[in-house]
Design a protein around this motif. Structure first.
Motif, PDB file in Angstrom:
ATOM      1  N   GLN A 156     -57.786 -15.439  49.242  1.00  0.00           N
ATOM      2  CA  GLN A 156     -58.406 -14.153  48.893  1.00  0.00           C
ATOM      3  C   GLN A 156     -57.384 -13.025  48.918  1.00  0.00           C
ATOM      4  OE1 GLN A 156     -61.568 -13.749  47.737  1.00  0.00           O
ATOM      5  NE2 GLN A 156     -60.859 -11.706  47.259  1.00  0.00           N
ATOM      6  N   LYS A 157     -56.513 -13.033  49.905  1.00  0.00           N
ATOM      7  CA  LYS A 157     -55.477 -12.000  50.001  1.00  0.00           C
ATOM      8  C   LYS A 157     -54.567 -12.029  48.773  1.00  0.00           C
ATOM      9  CE  LYS A 157     -51.588 -10.510  52.918  1.00  0.00           C
ATOM     10  NZ  LYS A 157     -50.686 -10.190  51.845  1.00  0.00           N
ATOM     11  N   TYR A 158     -54.114 -13.227  48.394  1.00  0.00           N
ATOM     12  CA  TYR A 158     -53.222 -13.339  47.243  1.00  0.00           C
ATOM     13  C   TYR A 158     -53.946 -12.985  45.951  1.00  0.00           C
ATOM     14  CZ  TYR A 158     -50.249 -15.759  50.576  1.00  0.00           C
ATOM     15  OH  TYR A 158     -49.495 -16.081  51.674  1.00  0.00           O
ATOM     16  N   GLN A 159     -55.208 -13.338  45.875  1.00  0.00           N
ATOM     17  CA  GLN A 159     -55.995 -13.008  44.690  1.00  0.00           C
ATOM     18  C   GLN A 159     -56.135 -11.492  44.557  1.00  0.00           C
ATOM     19  OE1 GLN A 159     -59.358 -15.570  44.418  1.00  0.00           O
ATOM     20  NE2 GLN A 159     -60.323 -14.369  42.815  1.00  0.00           N
ATOM     21  N   ASP A 160     -56.425 -10.806  45.666  1.00  0.00           N
ATOM     22  CA  ASP A 160     -56.551  -9.347  45.647  1.00  0.00           C
ATOM     23  C   ASP A 160     -55.231  -8.677  45.271  1.00  0.00           C
ATOM     24  OD1 ASP A 160     -59.184  -9.668  46.410  1.00  0.00           O
ATOM     25  OD2 ASP A 160     -58.828  -9.147  48.515  1.00  0.00           O
ATOM     26  N   GLU A 161     -54.135  -9.141  45.871  1.00  0.00           N
ATOM     27  CA  GLU A 161     -52.824  -8.558  45.574  1.00  0.00           C
ATOM     28  C   GLU A 161     -52.433  -8.805  44.123  1.00  0.00           C
ATOM     29  OE1 GLU A 161     -50.191 -10.280  48.468  1.00  0.00           O
ATOM     30  OE2 GLU A 161     -50.816  -8.874  50.033  1.00  0.00           O
ATOM     31  N   TRP A 162     -52.703  -9.999  43.605  1.00  0.00           N
ATOM     32  CA  TRP A 162     -52.386 -10.327  42.227  1.00  0.00           C
ATOM     33  C   TRP A 162     -53.189  -9.455  41.267  1.00  0.00           C
ATOM     34  CZ3 TRP A 162     -49.754 -11.425  38.283  1.00  0.00           C
ATOM     35  CH2 TRP A 162     -50.311 -11.898  37.107  1.00  0.00           C
ATOM     36  N   GLU A 163     -54.475  -9.296  41.523  1.00  0.00           N
ATOM     37  CA  GLU A 163     -55.312  -8.486  40.647  1.00  0.00           C
ATOM     38  C   GLU A 163     -54.860  -7.028  40.653  1.00  0.00           C
ATOM     39  OE1 GLU A 163     -59.542  -9.057  41.066  1.00  0.00           O
ATOM     40  OE2 GLU A 163     -59.290 -11.223  41.165  1.00  0.00           O
ATOM     41  N   THR A 164     -54.455  -6.522  41.818  1.00  0.00           N
ATOM     42  CA  THR A 164     -53.954  -5.150  41.903  1.00  0.00           C
ATOM     43  C   THR A 164     -52.686  -4.986  41.074  1.00  0.00           C
ATOM     44  OG1 THR A 164     -54.899  -4.904  44.114  1.00  0.00           O
ATOM     45  CG2 THR A 164     -53.165  -3.355  43.492  1.00  0.00           C
ATOM     46  N   GLN A 165     -51.745  -5.921  41.217  1.00  0.00           N
ATOM     47  CA  GLN A 165     -50.503  -5.840  40.458  1.00  0.00           C
ATOM     48  C   GLN A 165     -50.760  -6.020  38.967  1.00  0.00           C
ATOM     49  OE1 GLN A 165     -47.364  -5.003  41.492  1.00  0.00           O
ATOM     50  NE2 GLN A 165     -46.900  -5.001  39.304  1.00  0.00           N
ATOM     51  N   LEU A 166     -51.632  -6.961  38.602  1.00  0.00           N
ATOM     52  CA  LEU A 166     -51.944  -7.174  37.190  1.00  0.00           C
ATOM     53  C   LEU A 166     -52.589  -5.929  36.589  1.00  0.00           C
ATOM     54  CD1 LEU A 166     -51.867  -9.250  34.863  1.00  0.00           C
ATOM     55  CD2 LEU A 166     -54.207  -9.848  35.483  1.00  0.00           C
ATOM     56  N   SER A 188     -43.990 -14.303  36.463  1.00  0.00           N
ATOM     57  CA  SER A 188     -43.123 -13.155  36.764  1.00  0.00           C
ATOM     58  C   SER A 188     -43.461 -12.576  38.130  1.00  0.00           C
ATOM     59  CB  SER A 188     -43.276 -12.070  35.696  1.00  0.00           C
ATOM     60  OG  SER A 188     -42.918 -12.561  34.445  1.00  0.00           O
ATOM     61  N   TYR A 189     -44.756 -12.510  38.430  1.00  0.00           N
ATOM     62  CA  TYR A 189     -45.190 -12.005  39.732  1.00  0.00           C
ATOM     63  C   TYR A 189     -44.679 -12.902  40.851  1.00  0.00           C
ATOM     64  CZ  TYR A 189     -48.269 -10.544  43.520  1.00  0.00           C
ATOM     65  OH  TYR A 189     -48.766 -10.115  44.726  1.00  0.00           O
ATOM     66  N   ARG A 190     -44.805 -14.215  40.662  1.00  0.00           N
ATOM     67  CA  ARG A 190     -44.304 -15.147  41.684  1.00  0.00           C
ATOM     68  C   ARG A 190     -42.788 -15.032  41.822  1.00  0.00           C
ATOM     69  NH1 ARG A 190     -47.937 -18.481  38.935  1.00  0.00           N
ATOM     70  NH2 ARG A 190     -46.248 -19.742  38.043  1.00  0.00           N
ATOM     71  N   PHE A 191     -42.107 -14.789  40.715  1.00  0.00           N
ATOM     72  CA  PHE A 191     -40.646 -14.644  40.730  1.00  0.00           C
ATOM     73  C   PHE A 191     -40.230 -13.343  41.422  1.00  0.00           C
ATOM     74  CE2 PHE A 191     -36.828 -12.969  38.530  1.00  0.00           C
ATOM     75  CZ  PHE A 191     -35.917 -13.931  38.918  1.00  0.00           C
ATOM     76  N   LEU A 192     -40.906 -12.254  41.115  1.00  0.00           N
ATOM     77  CA  LEU A 192     -40.495 -10.941  41.607  1.00  0.00           C
ATOM     78  C   LEU A 192     -41.007 -10.593  43.000  1.00  0.00           C
ATOM     79  CD1 LEU A 192     -41.041  -8.850  38.353  1.00  0.00           C
ATOM     80  CD2 LEU A 192     -38.846  -9.475  39.372  1.00  0.00           C
ATOM     81  N   TRP A 250     -49.818  -3.518  35.900  1.00  0.00           N
ATOM     82  CA  TRP A 250     -49.049  -3.928  34.725  1.00  0.00           C
ATOM     83  C   TRP A 250     -49.837  -3.726  33.442  1.00  0.00           C
ATOM     84  CZ3 TRP A 250     -46.752  -9.129  36.847  1.00  0.00           C
ATOM     85  CH2 TRP A 250     -45.576  -8.858  37.534  1.00  0.00           C
ATOM     86  N   ILE A 251     -51.096  -4.112  33.457  1.00  0.00           N
ATOM     87  CA  ILE A 251     -51.927  -3.977  32.267  1.00  0.00           C
ATOM     88  C   ILE A 251     -52.042  -2.513  31.862  1.00  0.00           C
ATOM     89  CG2 ILE A 251     -54.315  -4.131  31.435  1.00  0.00           C
ATOM     90  CD1 ILE A 251     -54.524  -6.792  32.882  1.00  0.00           C
ATOM     91  N   TYR A 252     -52.242  -1.644  32.826  1.00  0.00           N
ATOM     92  CA  TYR A 252     -52.353  -0.220  32.517  1.00  0.00           C
ATOM     93  C   TYR A 252     -51.086   0.262  31.815  1.00  0.00           C
ATOM     94  CZ  TYR A 252     -53.011   4.777  32.919  1.00  0.00           C
ATOM     95  OH  TYR A 252     -53.141   6.099  32.632  1.00  0.00           O
ATOM     96  N   GLY A 253     -49.930  -0.106  32.340  1.00  0.00           N
ATOM     97  CA  GLY A 253     -48.668   0.309  31.722  1.00  0.00           C
ATOM     98  C   GLY A 253     -48.435  -0.352  30.373  1.00  0.00           C
ATOM     99  N   LEU A 254     -48.722  -1.636  30.275  1.00  0.00           N
ATOM    100  CA  LEU A 254     -48.464  -2.371  29.034  1.00  0.00           C
ATOM    101  C   LEU A 254     -49.371  -1.926  27.893  1.00  0.00           C
ATOM    102  CD1 LEU A 254     -47.975  -5.976  30.460  1.00  0.00           C
ATOM    103  CD2 LEU A 254     -46.199  -4.474  29.538  1.00  0.00           C
ATOM    104  N   ALA A 261     -54.652 -18.835  43.266  1.00  0.00           N
ATOM    105  CA  ALA A 261     -55.317 -17.530  43.275  1.00  0.00           C
ATOM    106  C   ALA A 261     -55.207 -16.852  41.908  1.00  0.00           C
ATOM    107  CB  ALA A 261     -54.713 -16.635  44.358  1.00  0.00           C
ATOM    108  N   GLN A 262     -54.066 -17.021  41.258  1.00  0.00           N
ATOM    109  CA  GLN A 262     -53.872 -16.413  39.948  1.00  0.00           C
ATOM    110  C   GLN A 262     -54.741 -17.069  38.883  1.00  0.00           C
ATOM    111  OE1 GLN A 262     -49.600 -16.877  39.796  1.00  0.00           O
ATOM    112  NE2 GLN A 262     -49.285 -14.712  40.213  1.00  0.00           N
ATOM    113  N   GLN A 263     -55.056 -18.343  39.051  1.00  0.00           N
ATOM    114  CA  GLN A 263     -55.880 -19.045  38.071  1.00  0.00           C
ATOM    115  C   GLN A 263     -57.373 -18.910  38.345  1.00  0.00           C
ATOM    116  OE1 GLN A 263     -54.616 -20.320  35.270  1.00  0.00           O
ATOM    117  NE2 GLN A 263     -52.664 -19.546  36.015  1.00  0.00           N
ATOM    118  N   ALA A 264     -57.743 -18.452  39.536  1.00  0.00           N
ATOM    119  CA  ALA A 264     -59.151 -18.413  39.935  1.00  0.00           C
ATOM    120  C   ALA A 264     -60.007 -17.535  39.024  1.00  0.00           C
ATOM    121  CB  ALA A 264     -59.267 -17.949  41.385  1.00  0.00           C
ATOM    122  N   ASN A 265     -59.570 -16.347  38.726  1.00  0.00           N
ATOM    123  CA  ASN A 265     -60.348 -15.409  37.901  1.00  0.00           C
ATOM    124  C   ASN A 265     -59.682 -15.150  36.558  1.00  0.00           C
ATOM    125  OD1 ASN A 265     -62.321 -15.070  39.804  1.00  0.00           O
ATOM    126  ND2 ASN A 265     -61.421 -13.223  40.676  1.00  0.00           N
TER     127      ASN A 265
END
Length: 165
Positions: free
Chosen positions: A96-106, A75-79, A109-113, A17-21
């Protein structure tokens, strides 16, 4: 390297899911960097030569961010992951669920970074301006800043991520 996981293992599905998009998310990261740069360093929206050069670029060189993206994914998979699949009642697939959750978390993170100069400036320099000089130093400082921000550290002996004290 070959993956020897059960095809329905949660971590395998999450990694897929993380590699899909990946390419879309890398470009989104660059666009967020430009937006953050403009908000923090040009809040009045004045247009000078530098701003014109940033805004004139439409084809970004995202290779600089690929290793960091993989690092954030790991890091996401670890945390945030466990190895247990769950029942989904909303009709979505686990992928799809994991892809949505990953994109939300990314996105979070991107906003903060991108609000941190030590992280945002190298992105602008390498991805938008395509400046390849001192790339190794840029990448090392960039990785160090991300580790510090996520409160993680790299254990060289174990060759793995650990939570910082």
């Amino acid at each position: 390297m070959e993956d020897y996981f059960f095809s329905q293992d949660k971590n395998y599905l999450l990694k897929k899911a993380q590699q899909a998009n990946r390419d879309v998310l890398l470009e989104k990261w660059v666009l967020q960097s430009i937006k953050a740069y403009m908000e923090l360093h040009n809040p009045m929206g004045l247009v000078d030569d530098f701003v014109r050069s940033i805004m004139g670029v439409t084809n970004y060189k995202t290779a600089f961010l690929e290793e960091s993206y993989d690092f954030l994914a790991a890091s996401y998979r670890f945390l945030y992951s466990s190895n247990q699949l769950e029942f989904l009642w909303d009709g979505r697939s686990h992928q799809q669920k994991y892809q949505d959750e990953w994109e939300t978390q990314l996105d979070h993170w991107i906003y903060g970074l991108t609000r941190i100069d030590n992280i945002n400036r190298p992105i602008i320099r390498a991805c938008v301006l395509k400046d390849d000089s001192s790339m190794l130093l840029l990448h090392k400082n960039f990785s160090r800043a991300i580790l510090k921000e996520l409160k993680l550290k790299w254990d060289g002996r174990k060759k793995s991520l650990v939570k910082a004290a």
